[in-house]
Design a protein around this motif. Structure first.
Motif, PDB file in Angstrom:
ATOM      1  N   HIS A  66       0.829  -1.207   0.000  1.00  0.00           N
ATOM      2  CA  HIS A  66       0.000   0.000   0.000  1.00  0.00           C
ATOM      3  C   HIS A  66       0.866   1.260   0.000  1.00  0.00           C
ATOM      4  N   GLU A  67       1.958   1.255   0.773  1.00  0.00           N
ATOM      5  CA  GLU A  67       2.853   2.414   0.814  1.00  0.00           C
ATOM      6  C   GLU A  67       3.550   2.621  -0.527  1.00  0.00           C
ATOM      7  N   ILE A  68       3.987   1.536  -1.148  1.00  0.00           N
ATOM      8  CA  ILE A  68       4.646   1.633  -2.458  1.00  0.00           C
ATOM      9  C   ILE A  68       3.674   2.192  -3.493  1.00  0.00           C
ATOM     10  N   ASP A  69       2.437   1.732  -3.443  1.00  0.00           N
ATOM     11  CA  ASP A  69       1.434   2.223  -4.393  1.00  0.00           C
ATOM     12  C   ASP A  69       1.235   3.723  -4.238  1.00  0.00           C
ATOM     13  N   THR A  70       1.155   4.204  -3.002  1.00  0.00           N
ATOM     14  CA  THR A  70       0.881   5.624  -2.755  1.00  0.00           C
ATOM     15  C   THR A  70       2.084   6.512  -3.046  1.00  0.00           C
ATOM     16  N   LEU A  71       3.262   6.085  -2.590  1.00  0.00           N
ATOM     17  CA  LEU A  71       4.436   6.956  -2.641  1.00  0.00           C
ATOM     18  C   LEU A  71       5.273   6.806  -3.908  1.00  0.00           C
ATOM     19  N   LEU A  72       5.204   5.648  -4.569  1.00  0.00           N
ATOM     20  CA  LEU A  72       6.059   5.411  -5.729  1.00  0.00           C
ATOM     21  C   LEU A  72       5.271   5.095  -7.000  1.00  0.00           C
ATOM     22  N   LEU A  73       4.427   4.072  -6.945  1.00  0.00           N
ATOM     23  CA  LEU A  73       3.766   3.630  -8.173  1.00  0.00           C
ATOM     24  C   LEU A  73       2.867   4.715  -8.745  1.00  0.00           C
ATOM     25  N   ALA A  74       2.031   5.325  -7.920  1.00  0.00           N
ATOM     26  CA  ALA A  74       1.083   6.325  -8.432  1.00  0.00           C
ATOM     27  C   ALA A  74       1.794   7.528  -9.056  1.00  0.00           C
ATOM     28  N   PRO A  75       2.809   8.126  -8.397  1.00  0.00           N
ATOM     29  CA  PRO A  75       3.513   9.252  -9.042  1.00  0.00           C
ATOM     30  C   PRO A  75       4.211   8.862 -10.340  1.00  0.00           C
ATOM     31  N   LEU A  76       4.827   7.680 -10.364  1.00  0.00           N
ATOM     32  CA  LEU A  76       5.490   7.236 -11.587  1.00  0.00           C
ATOM     33  C   LEU A  76       4.491   6.962 -12.695  1.00  0.00           C
ATOM     34  N   ALA A  77       3.341   6.384 -12.345  1.00  0.00           N
ATOM     35  CA  ALA A  77       2.299   6.134 -13.340  1.00  0.00           C
ATOM     36  C   ALA A  77       1.778   7.439 -13.918  1.00  0.00           C
ATOM     37  N   ASN A  78       1.554   8.420 -13.054  1.00  0.00           N
ATOM     38  CA  ASN A  78       1.084   9.723 -13.523  1.00  0.00           C
ATOM     39  C   ASN A  78       2.099  10.373 -14.454  1.00  0.00           C
ATOM     40  N   ALA A  79       3.379  10.318 -14.076  1.00  0.00           N
ATOM     41  CA  ALA A  79       4.426  10.931 -14.896  1.00  0.00           C
ATOM     42  C   ALA A  79       4.586  10.205 -16.221  1.00  0.00           C
ATOM     43  N   SER A  80       4.512   8.884 -16.199  1.00  0.00           N
ATOM     44  CA  SER A  80       4.620   8.098 -17.423  1.00  0.00           C
ATOM     45  C   SER A  80       3.479   8.418 -18.382  1.00  0.00           C
ATOM     46  N   ALA A  81       2.258   8.443 -17.845  1.00  0.00           N
ATOM     47  CA  ALA A  81       1.094   8.742 -18.680  1.00  0.00           C
ATOM     48  C   ALA A  81       1.170  10.165 -19.224  1.00  0.00           C
ATOM     49  N   PHE A  82       1.548  11.119 -18.363  1.00  0.00           N
ATOM     50  CA  PHE A  82       1.610  12.521 -18.782  1.00  0.00           C
ATOM     51  C   PHE A  82       2.631  12.723 -19.893  1.00  0.00           C
ATOM     52  N   THR A  83       3.845  12.209 -19.721  1.00  0.00           N
ATOM     53  CA  THR A  83       4.872  12.397 -20.744  1.00  0.00           C
ATOM     54  C   THR A  83       4.483  11.708 -22.049  1.00  0.00           C
ATOM     55  N   GLY A  84       3.824  10.548 -21.950  1.00  0.00           N
ATOM     56  CA  GLY A  84       3.343   9.883 -23.160  1.00  0.00           C
ATOM     57  C   GLY A  84       2.289  10.707 -23.873  1.00  0.00           C
ATOM     58  N   PHE A  85       1.352  11.271 -23.118  1.00  0.00           N
ATOM     59  CA  PHE A  85       0.320  12.117 -23.706  1.00  0.00           C
ATOM     60  C   PHE A  85       0.933  13.370 -24.336  1.00  0.00           C
ATOM     61  N   MET A  86       1.932  13.949 -23.669  1.00  0.00           N
ATOM     62  CA  MET A  86       2.561  15.157 -24.198  1.00  0.00           C
ATOM     63  C   MET A  86       3.333  14.872 -25.485  1.00  0.00           C
ATOM     64  N   LEU A  87       3.972  13.716 -25.567  1.00  0.00           N
ATOM     65  CA  LEU A  87       4.672  13.353 -26.800  1.00  0.00           C
ATOM     66  C   LEU A  87       3.695  13.158 -27.950  1.00  0.00           C
ATOM     67  N   ALA A  88       2.525  12.605 -27.639  1.00  0.00           N
ATOM     68  CA  ALA A  88       1.506  12.453 -28.677  1.00  0.00           C
ATOM     69  C   ALA A  88       0.925  13.806 -29.075  1.00  0.00           C
ATOM     70  N   ALA A  89       0.677  14.670 -28.075  1.00  0.00           N
ATOM     71  CA  ALA A  89       0.044  15.967 -28.337  1.00  0.00           C
ATOM     72  C   ALA A  89       1.018  17.006 -28.870  1.00  0.00           C
ATOM     73  N   GLY A  90       2.321  16.750 -28.746  1.00  0.00           N
ATOM     74  CA  GLY A  90       3.310  17.746 -29.142  1.00  0.00           C
ATOM     75  C   GLY A  90       4.139  17.374 -30.345  1.00  0.00           C
ATOM     76  N   THR A  91       3.858  16.223 -30.956  1.00  0.00           N
ATOM     77  CA  THR A  91       4.636  15.783 -32.115  1.00  0.00           C
ATOM     78  C   THR A  91       3.709  15.352 -33.245  1.00  0.00           C
ATOM     79  N   ALA A  92       4.309  14.917 -34.327  1.00  0.00           N
ATOM     80  CA  ALA A  92       3.521  14.498 -35.494  1.00  0.00           C
ATOM     81  C   ALA A  92       2.784  13.179 -35.274  1.00  0.00           C
ATOM     82  N   TRP A  93       3.105  12.449 -34.192  1.00  0.00           N
ATOM     83  CA  TRP A  93       2.449  11.165 -33.967  1.00  0.00           C
ATOM     84  C   TRP A  93       0.960  11.324 -33.693  1.00  0.00           C
ATOM     85  N   GLY A  94       0.574  12.330 -32.899  1.00  0.00           N
ATOM     86  CA  GLY A  94      -0.833  12.491 -32.549  1.00  0.00           C
ATOM     87  C   GLY A  94      -1.333  11.356 -31.660  1.00  0.00           C
ATOM     88  N   PHE A  95      -2.646  11.331 -31.430  1.00  0.00           N
ATOM     89  CA  PHE A  95      -3.251  10.296 -30.594  1.00  0.00           C
ATOM     90  C   PHE A  95      -3.924   9.192 -31.410  1.00  0.00           C
TER      91      PHE A  95
END
Length: 218
Positions: free
Chosen positions: A52-81
């Motif tokens: 539970h601690e790993i999920d809150t302190l590590l997994l969730a922030p890393l998941a958010n950052a991974s998803a965000f950077t992936g979305f930004m690469l799609a929204a900011g380059t020729a790849w699109g969504f």
């Protein structure tokens, strides 16, 4: 050159956080499997609590950052969504994972800690879910390398975002992770603001100008 450097930094951060996300999912799987297999009540509680601690302190922030950077690469380059099937597949899988992690996994882990204190085992579905999460991230990594299935739809090449967008794509998740560690829970507020700004920018950028709108037929 500067734009390319920051775009590569965004890709680097996406890769690092995705690997971290998968690693933490495997850590959750291991701890929950131990919790389920052991006959020692103290070990069961300790393993489930640590998951539970790993999920809150590590997994969730890393998941958010991974998803965000992936979305930004799609929204900011020729790849699109939605222009390539492999990008669209990654987008859908990421949305499903975020929903499952936020609304299902976190609550189930918290309930499992309370249940472990009464002598109950972690649910099989929870153990399987963490394994499935890690497998889905591994599949997404394969999609990024293989880029299978071709184009989902045709159209002109999408423009690449300016340098500041990629600078923000790197800075925002790092700031959110720092804030989350200080607060004790994930808070991807800055990342969400940056993503919304870029999506609005991209939409306006793709809107046809008056000169491009065909005149009505007489």
């Amino acid at each position: 050159m500067r734009k390319q450097r920051w775009r590569r930094m965004t890709v680097w951060l996406h890769v690092v956080t995705s690997v971290g996300w998968m690693g933490q999912a495997l850590a959750l799987f291991t701890l929950l499997a131990i919790s389920r297999a052991t006959e020692d009540g103290e070990i069961r509680v300790a393993a489930t609590s640590m998951a539970h601690e790993i999920d809150t302190l590590l997994l969730a922030p890393l998941a958010n950052a991974s998803a965000f950077t992936g979305f930004m690469l799609a929204a900011g380059t020729a790849w699109g969504f939605t222009r390539h099937w492999w990008v669209l597949a990654k987008f859908v899988i990421t949305l499903v994972q975020l929903y499952a992690g936020i609304f299902l996994l976190s609550g189930a882990l918290q309930d499992s800690v309370a249940a472990a204190r009464t002598g109950e085992q972690a649910p099989v579905a929870l153990v399987a879910g963490t394994a499935l999460m890690a497998s889905a991230i591994a599949f997404q990594a394969w999609l990024s390398i293989a880029k299978p299935w071709g184009k989902a739809r045709s159209g002109g090449k999408l423009p690449t975002a300016p340098t500041w967008v990629f600078v923000a794509a790197v800075a925002a998740p790092l700031a959110d992770i720092t804030a989350g560690l200080l607060l004790g829970f994930p808070l991807p507020a800055l990342s969400l603001i940056v993503l919304i700004v870029q999506l609005v920018r991209r939409r306006r950028q793709l809107r046809p100008t008056p000169a491009e709108v065909p005149a009505p037929a007489l």
